[in-house]
Design a protein around this motif. Sequence first.
Motif, PDB file in Angstrom:
ATOM      1  N   GLN A   9       1.002  -1.232  -0.017  1.00  0.00           N
ATOM      2  CA  GLN A   9      -0.047  -0.029   0.034  1.00  0.00           C
ATOM      3  C   GLN A   9       0.891   1.315  -0.064  1.00  0.00           C
ATOM      4  O   GLN A   9       0.644   2.220  -0.654  1.00  0.00           O
ATOM      5  N   ILE A  49       0.331   4.120  -3.286  1.00  0.00           N
ATOM      6  CA  ILE A  49      -0.157   5.208  -3.070  1.00  0.00           C
ATOM      7  C   ILE A  49       0.814   6.204  -3.131  1.00  0.00           C
ATOM      8  O   ILE A  49       0.569   7.225  -3.887  1.00  0.00           O
ATOM      9  N   TYR A  67       0.612   6.792  -7.047  1.00  0.00           N
ATOM     10  CA  TYR A  67      -0.423   7.786  -7.400  1.00  0.00           C
ATOM     11  C   TYR A  67      -0.398   9.139  -7.076  1.00  0.00           C
ATOM     12  O   TYR A  67      -0.815  10.082  -7.685  1.00  0.00           O
ATOM     13  N   GLU A  68       0.180   9.484  -5.935  1.00  0.00           N
ATOM     14  CA  GLU A  68       0.239  10.571  -5.212  1.00  0.00           C
ATOM     15  C   GLU A  68       1.133  11.506  -6.181  1.00  0.00           C
ATOM     16  O   GLU A  68       0.933  12.640  -6.615  1.00  0.00           O
ATOM     17  N   THR A  98      -4.706  13.561  -3.835  1.00  0.00           N
ATOM     18  CA  THR A  98      -5.296  12.285  -3.559  1.00  0.00           C
ATOM     19  C   THR A  98      -5.357  12.018  -1.868  1.00  0.00           C
ATOM     20  O   THR A  98      -4.815  12.695  -1.262  1.00  0.00           O
ATOM     21  N   GLN A 129      -6.198   8.507   0.327  1.00  0.00           N
ATOM     22  CA  GLN A 129      -6.220   6.982   0.338  1.00  0.00           C
ATOM     23  C   GLN A 129      -7.235   6.572   1.485  1.00  0.00           C
ATOM     24  O   GLN A 129      -7.358   6.938   2.460  1.00  0.00           O
ATOM     25  N   ILE A 187      -8.508   7.132  -3.524  1.00  0.00           N
ATOM     26  CA  ILE A 187      -7.924   6.194  -4.064  1.00  0.00           C
ATOM     27  C   ILE A 187      -8.426   5.098  -3.169  1.00  0.00           C
ATOM     28  O   ILE A 187      -7.841   5.065  -1.923  1.00  0.00           O
ATOM     29  N   ASN A 217      -8.935   0.878  -1.691  1.00  0.00           N
ATOM     30  CA  ASN A 217      -8.571  -0.308  -1.833  1.00  0.00           C
ATOM     31  C   ASN A 217      -9.410  -1.225  -0.492  1.00  0.00           C
ATOM     32  O   ASN A 217      -9.725  -0.577   0.373  1.00  0.00           O
TER      33      ASN A 217
END
Length: 372
Positions: free
Chosen positions: A83, A87, A90-91, A101, A103, A135, A137
């Motif tokens: 994780q 993340i 993506y960040e 973003t 999480q 985002i 999950n």
Amino acid sequence: MSSLAGASRIVVKVGSSLVTNEGRGIDHDAVARWAEEIAQLAKAGKAVVLVSSGAIAEGMQRLGWPTRPRAIHDLQAAAAVGQMGLIQAYERAFARHGLHTAQVLLTHEDLADRRRYLNARTTLTTLLDLRVIPIINENDTVTTDEIRLGDNDTLGALVTNLIEADVLVLLTDQQGLYTADPRKHPSATLVRNARAGDPALEAMAGGAGSAIALGGMLTKVLAAKRAARSGAATVIASGRDANVLTRLAQGDTVGTMLTAERTSLAARKQWLADHVRLAGRLTLDSGAVRALTHDGKSLLPIGVVAVSGQFGRGEVVGCVGPDGREIARGLVNYGAQEAARIMRRPSSEIESVLGYVDEPELIHRDNMVLLA
């Protein structure tokens, strides 16, 4: 024409095969591409939630594991390590487009509890109002039965219902839903448009496609069926196609479009429908099934022929017909032991059997949602 063209709120789910290097860590180029496409949607005024797989594959890479472990505690450890990298990737990717973003880790239990459900809904809608890209999950590190087939497809549908999104986009390594598995049947044709929930679609859907991705086409068809409960359409399309999200937003016909036949359910009934795990089950006779599905009646004890599970008053239970098919679910007015004692009896006898009466119905129609 794609429903994305007129959609204001979209949930996009990308699978492991689309964000990892065949299971060997995060594919940063792929993550950058998804960030760019979603940024374009955001620039066009669309609110987007991203449900992304890939944490376990990234964790395997960081821990130096060449194959996916089977033990639950190893999978949880890989998810916890992965994780961080997922993340971070993506960040960085979204920051290049001036987007923040957030999480959000969820479990099905978060959505089964009414208060936590509403808290999650408020958090996500607030993030979208702030133009932040959530985002999402599965919270694999704190559960023992969540890492399983179709997890994030189901999660994507649950989030779609939660925020009342217009469209759910399930991106995979296939072009869409075919009439049969195209890898085994060369004559199979792509299904362009269909109605979500059509039983024929489940017969068409195949199994899992790769060693890394656990979600098969069947889970996507079932996710579309679930998303349709809140009136959302579902697109199943290939994440390998260039600019797939942009093209969908422009109205191009891409992949398979599964449309919702009915309008959205009321928020409370949607919460009931979203329960993936039920506390118990009530088996009904044909007369009770008819009273619920055709006459809009509440469920009375006399129509119940069997009680299974251990549940208390106020928990969500499923109602199945004589054929075992679930037709409804709702908040039960009596616990399992009490329900077993008063089943097959008229409501007028509840007090004589139990010594008290809370409600004349086992489940009131206002606390029930029909599924079929």
